[in-house]
Scaffold this motif. Structure first.
Motif, PDB file in Angstrom:
ATOM      1  N   LEU A  36       0.747  -1.250   0.383  1.00 15.57           N
ATOM      2  CA  LEU A  36      -0.347   0.066  -0.251  1.00 15.57           C
ATOM      3  C   LEU A  36       0.572   1.418   0.197  1.00 15.57           C
ATOM      4  O   LEU A  36       0.603   2.284  -0.981  1.00 15.57           O
ATOM      5  N   GLN A  37       1.991   1.256   0.327  1.00  9.94           N
ATOM      6  CA  GLN A  37       2.729   2.352   0.758  1.00  9.94           C
ATOM      7  C   GLN A  37       3.188   2.449  -0.981  1.00  9.94           C
ATOM      8  O   GLN A  37       3.737   3.418  -0.738  1.00  9.94           O
ATOM      9  N   LEU A  38       3.806   1.516  -1.192  1.00 14.65           N
ATOM     10  CA  LEU A  38       4.212   1.431  -2.865  1.00 14.65           C
ATOM     11  C   LEU A  38       3.677   1.584  -3.592  1.00 14.65           C
ATOM     12  O   LEU A  38       3.561   2.368  -4.651  1.00 14.65           O
ATOM     13  N   ALA A  39       1.568   1.469  -3.560  1.00 16.27           N
ATOM     14  CA  ALA A  39       1.399   2.048  -4.275  1.00 16.27           C
ATOM     15  C   ALA A  39       0.646   3.662  -4.445  1.00 16.27           C
ATOM     16  O   ALA A  39      -0.001   3.860  -5.021  1.00 16.27           O
ATOM     17  N   LEU A  40       0.712   3.957  -2.757  1.00 11.46           N
ATOM     18  CA  LEU A  40       0.692   4.948  -3.725  1.00 11.46           C
ATOM     19  C   LEU A  40       1.696   6.830  -4.197  1.00 11.46           C
ATOM     20  O   LEU A  40       1.033   7.417  -3.822  1.00 11.46           O
ATOM     21  N   ASP A  41       2.493   5.574  -3.787  1.00 10.73           N
ATOM     22  CA  ASP A  41       3.604   7.106  -4.792  1.00 10.73           C
ATOM     23  C   ASP A  41       3.538   5.974  -6.278  1.00 10.73           C
ATOM     24  O   ASP A  41       4.199   5.152  -6.235  1.00 10.73           O
ATOM     25  N   GLU A  42       2.544   7.127  -7.040  1.00  9.77           N
ATOM     26  CA  GLU A  42       2.860   6.803  -8.469  1.00  9.77           C
ATOM     27  C   GLU A  42       4.063   6.076  -8.870  1.00  9.77           C
ATOM     28  O   GLU A  42       3.473   5.627 -10.389  1.00  9.77           O
ATOM     29  N   LYS A  43       4.706   6.326  -8.870  1.00  5.70           N
ATOM     30  CA  LYS A  43       5.926   6.463  -8.985  1.00  5.70           C
ATOM     31  C   LYS A  43       6.811   4.991  -9.233  1.00  5.70           C
ATOM     32  O   LYS A  43       7.105   4.593 -10.129  1.00  5.70           O
ATOM     33  N   ASN A  44       5.469   3.974  -8.477  1.00  7.74           N
ATOM     34  CA  ASN A  44       6.304   3.003  -8.547  1.00  7.74           C
ATOM     35  C   ASN A  44       5.829   1.844  -9.827  1.00  7.74           C
ATOM     36  O   ASN A  44       6.501   1.046 -10.216  1.00  7.74           O
ATOM     37  N   GLY A  45       4.683   2.853  -9.945  1.00  9.67           N
ATOM     38  CA  GLY A  45       3.978   1.615 -11.294  1.00  9.67           C
ATOM     39  C   GLY A  45       3.293   0.390 -10.692  1.00  9.67           C
ATOM     40  O   GLY A  45       3.227  -0.063 -11.662  1.00  9.67           O
ATOM     41  N   ILE A  46       3.341   0.770  -8.969  1.00  6.70           N
ATOM     42  CA  ILE A  46       2.170  -0.290  -8.595  1.00  6.70           C
ATOM     43  C   ILE A  46       0.810  -0.241  -8.287  1.00  6.70           C
ATOM     44  O   ILE A  46       0.211   0.659  -7.865  1.00  6.70           O
ATOM     45  N   LEU A  47      -0.316  -0.859  -9.222  1.00  7.28           N
ATOM     46  CA  LEU A  47      -1.160  -1.223  -9.282  1.00  7.28           C
ATOM     47  C   LEU A  47      -2.177  -2.022  -8.499  1.00  7.28           C
ATOM     48  O   LEU A  47      -1.656  -2.614  -7.516  1.00  7.28           O
TER      49      LEU A  47
END
Length: 61
Positions: A36-47
């Motif tokens: 969820l932390q990674l998904a909230l940062d849009e630069k990671n490309g995780i949906l």
């Protein structure tokens, strides 16, 4: 830990935090929090998408 979680994700193939946690031998709650932390940062490309009580995560193509 974040790199380990991101490396376990697959492109265009939704996975639950439980599936990812089993791959990397971590706790489901820890993996879900990190995703969820990674998904909230849009630069990671995780949906992600929440369906009922479940979260599904995948990498943007």
């Amino acid at each position: 830990m974040l790199d380990e979680v991101k490396a376990a994700l697959k492109v265009c193939e939704p996975q639950t935090p439980t599936e990812i946690a089993k791959k990397i031998n971590r706790d489901r709650r820890t993996v879900q929090t990190r995703l969820l932390q990674l998904a909230l940062d849009e630069k990671n490309g995780i949906l992600y998408k929440k369906i009922g009580p479940y979260y599904l995560f995948w990498l943007k193509p």
